[in-house]
Design an enzyme around this catalytic site. Structure first.
Site, PDB file in Angstrom:
ATOM      1  N   LYS A  33     -44.013 -87.817   4.203  1.00 57.70           N
ATOM      2  CA  LYS A  33     -44.104 -88.042   2.916  1.00 57.70           C
ATOM      3  C   LYS A  33     -45.463 -87.914   2.262  1.00 57.70           C
ATOM      4  CE  LYS A  33     -39.893 -90.701   2.788  1.00 57.70           C
ATOM      5  NZ  LYS A  33     -39.415 -92.084   2.379  1.00 57.70           N
ATOM      6  N   LYS A  48     -33.455 -85.384   9.144  1.00 57.90           N
ATOM      7  CA  LYS A  48     -32.226 -86.363   8.789  1.00 57.90           C
ATOM      8  C   LYS A  48     -31.796 -86.106   7.299  1.00 57.90           C
ATOM      9  CE  LYS A  48     -34.747 -90.197   6.910  1.00 57.90           C
ATOM     10  NZ  LYS A  48     -34.389 -91.400   6.240  1.00 57.90           N
ATOM     11  N   LYS A  68     -32.576 -89.357   0.881  1.00 61.40           N
ATOM     12  CA  LYS A  68     -32.343 -89.351  -0.408  1.00 61.40           C
ATOM     13  C   LYS A  68     -33.405 -88.614  -1.305  1.00 61.40           C
ATOM     14  CE  LYS A  68     -31.618 -94.084  -0.626  1.00 61.40           C
ATOM     15  NZ  LYS A  68     -32.845 -94.640  -0.020  1.00 61.40           N
TER      16      LYS A  68
HETATM   17  P1  ATP Z   1     -35.932 -91.812   1.237  1.00 61.21           P
HETATM   18  O1  ATP Z   1     -35.446 -90.481   1.617  1.00 61.21           O
HETATM   19  O2  ATP Z   1     -36.253 -92.454   0.174  1.00 61.21           O
HETATM   20  O3  ATP Z   1     -36.842 -92.350   2.364  1.00 61.21           O
HETATM   21  P2  ATP Z   1     -33.729 -92.693   2.866  1.00 61.21           P
HETATM   22  O4  ATP Z   1     -32.476 -91.892   2.524  1.00 61.21           O
HETATM   23  O5  ATP Z   1     -34.395 -92.613   3.993  1.00 61.21           O
HETATM   24  O6  ATP Z   1     -34.753 -92.688   1.558  1.00 61.21           O
HETATM   25  P3  ATP Z   1     -33.919 -95.588   2.847  1.00 61.21           P
HETATM   26  O7  ATP Z   1     -33.870 -96.477   1.383  1.00 61.21           O
HETATM   27  O8  ATP Z   1     -35.340 -95.266   3.233  1.00 61.21           O
HETATM   28  O9  ATP Z   1     -33.244 -94.203   2.846  1.00 61.21           O
HETATM   29  O10 ATP Z   1     -33.164 -96.424   3.961  1.00 61.21           O
HETATM   30  C1  ATP Z   1     -32.009 -97.199   3.971  1.00 61.21           C
HETATM   31  C2  ATP Z   1     -31.543 -97.514   5.047  1.00 61.21           C
HETATM   32  O11 ATP Z   1     -30.754 -95.982   5.527  1.00 61.21           O
HETATM   33  C3  ATP Z   1     -32.431 -97.577   6.213  1.00 61.21           C
HETATM   34  O12 ATP Z   1     -31.763 -98.607   7.094  1.00 61.21           O
HETATM   35  C4  ATP Z   1     -32.509 -96.380   7.099  1.00 61.21           C
HETATM   36  O13 ATP Z   1     -32.873 -96.293   8.430  1.00 61.21           O
HETATM   37  C5  ATP Z   1     -31.113 -95.797   6.900  1.00 61.21           C
HETATM   38  N1  ATP Z   1     -30.982 -94.328   6.771  1.00 61.21           N
HETATM   39  C6  ATP Z   1     -31.722 -93.540   5.824  1.00 61.21           C
HETATM   40  N2  ATP Z   1     -31.682 -92.193   6.268  1.00 61.21           N
HETATM   41  C7  ATP Z   1     -30.451 -92.114   7.540  1.00 61.21           C
HETATM   42  C8  ATP Z   1     -29.928 -91.275   8.029  1.00 61.21           C
HETATM   43  N3  ATP Z   1     -30.011 -90.041   7.567  1.00 61.21           N
HETATM   44  N4  ATP Z   1     -28.907 -91.469   8.888  1.00 61.21           N
HETATM   45  C9  ATP Z   1     -28.911 -92.750   9.237  1.00 61.21           C
HETATM   46  N5  ATP Z   1     -29.436 -93.747   8.691  1.00 61.21           N
HETATM   47  C10 ATP Z   1     -30.381 -93.517   7.564  1.00 61.21           C
END
Ligand code: ATP
Ligand code: LTN
Length: 323
Positions: free
Chosen positions: A110, A190, A193
């Site tokens: 990031k 993965k 968001k």
């Molecule tokens: P960002 O893209 O802003 O980093 P994110 O989608 O990765 O956001 P987070 O808020 O960082 O989401 O994570 C919230 C929870 O969701 C964490 O426990 C993270 O491990 C889980 N998570 C995020 N993306 C995935 C995914 N693709 N599959 C399974 N679990 C996920």
């Protein structure tokens, strides 16, 4: 009962990966010793408009409540309402090293977006503070958070060795199915968001038409064989994993039921829609009453603060600060 804590960033709309990797496991493990928070301070680590952060935070809180988080059964709060989080993060920054933070892969992924801002670099220390403040034993997260949990463990152990027993050393609780949902357009990365493409990400708020469209367009391969193989067939394997997670089954078991990619895709779309529909209905009710959302969060903050204050004072006293 095991003390549980986890958090989610209000950096965008909650997606299928968040739901399967984290949220539904939070819901399954709610009890009086569970602490769940919207980590709004973390969302400042990448550029975000103030109005967007404000909106996302309310939407994220409403989505979690709609998904089944019950503020009467657990403590549900906003990270920034409990000022001990950044306070403890400071104490932990003074035991963390540049070297270990440099190794964090999420930071590397990031960092271009953060334009050299320090917050993204020190963010895993704030996450460690979130966890250690509540003496959490178990931290339910998706697979991408392994490295951050390991850092929290290392910081806790190092602090305890240097200053005497202060923190509980936490463990990550990573689900067997749905721990790493991949982007539908780029199944080698993965679902996320803040980074993924809109077509590759299924939002908790997507209607049935959008879900069908996105799943139909999911990238697969040309060999035509429905088989679970993460390396050779990342797209199909991702769909099998999603369906397995939604139906409490295994990807290999699911694969046996399908011969055609199209049929698998329709079953995946239907399972997602059936899971999300009731959540979406409840979401609208919460969003229609922001005063109620604020009331719920304020009660959560009071409860969380009681626990956090006590741990912070313990840590502050241990390093020699006068209470
Ligand atoms: P960002 O893209 O802003 O980093 P994110 O989608 O990765 O956001 P987070 O808020 O960082 O989401 O994570 C919230 C929870 O969701 C964490 O426990 C993270 O491990 C889980 N998570 C995020 N993306 C995935 C995914 N693709 N599959 C399974 N679990 C996920
Ligand atoms: N770093 C996590 C979100 C997060 C978190 C936490 C998860 C912040 N604080 C405490 C569990 C416990 C992420 O980016 N997914």
């Amino acid at each position: 009962m095991m003390r549980v804590l986890s958090g989610i960033q209000p950096s965008g709309t909650i997606h299928l990966g968040n739901y399967l990797g984290a949220i539904r496991n939070w819901v399954a493990e709610q009890h009086e010793d569970a602490y769940y928070c919207v980590v709004d301070l973390h969302s400042l680590t990448l550029p975000i408009e103030p109005s967007e952060l404000r909106e996302n935070t309310l939407e994220c809180a409403a989505s979690l409540l709609a998904s089944g988080i019950d503020p009467e059964r657990c403590t549900f709060f906003l990270q920034s309402h409990v000022p001990y989080h950044p306070q403890l993060a400071w104490l932990l920054e003074c035991v963390a090293t540049m070297g270990e933070l440099n190794r964090m892969t999420q930071y590397k992924e990031k960092s271009e977006k953060s334009q050299g801002k320090v917050g993204l670099f020190t963010y895993p220390v704030l996450m460690a503070a979130d966890i250690l403040l509540y003496d959490a034993v178990s931290v339910p997260v998706g697979d991408d958070q392994r490295q951050h949990i390991e850092l929290a463990r290392n910081l806790a152990e190092r602090f305890n060795t240097r200053y005497g027993p202060t923190f509980v050393v936490p463990e990550g609780a990573i689900p067997t199915a749905g721990a790493r949902v991949m982007d539908l357009q780029q199944p080698e990365r993965k679902m996320s968001k803040s980074v993924s493409s809109p077509l590759g990400t299924i939002s908790l708020l997507d209607g049935a038409d959008d879900v069908v469209k996105k799943v139909k367009k999911a990238v697969t391969d040309t060999d035509g064989d429905v088989r679970y193989d993460r390396v050779a067939k990342p797209g199909i394997s991702n769909l099998l994993e999603i369906l397995a997670a939604l139906t409490n089954s295994t990807p290999q078991g699911i694969a046996e039921h399908f011969e055609r990619y199209g049929d698998l895709k329709m079953a995946v779309a239907e399972a997602i829609t059936n899971t999300f529909r009731p959540v979406q209905e409840r979401y609208e009710t919460y969003m229609a009453d922001p005063a109620e959302l604020r009331r719920v969060m304020s009660i959560g903050a009071d409860r969380a603060s009681l626990v956090a204050a006590e741990t912070y004072r313990r840590a502050a006293a241990a390093v020699g600060l006068i209470n």
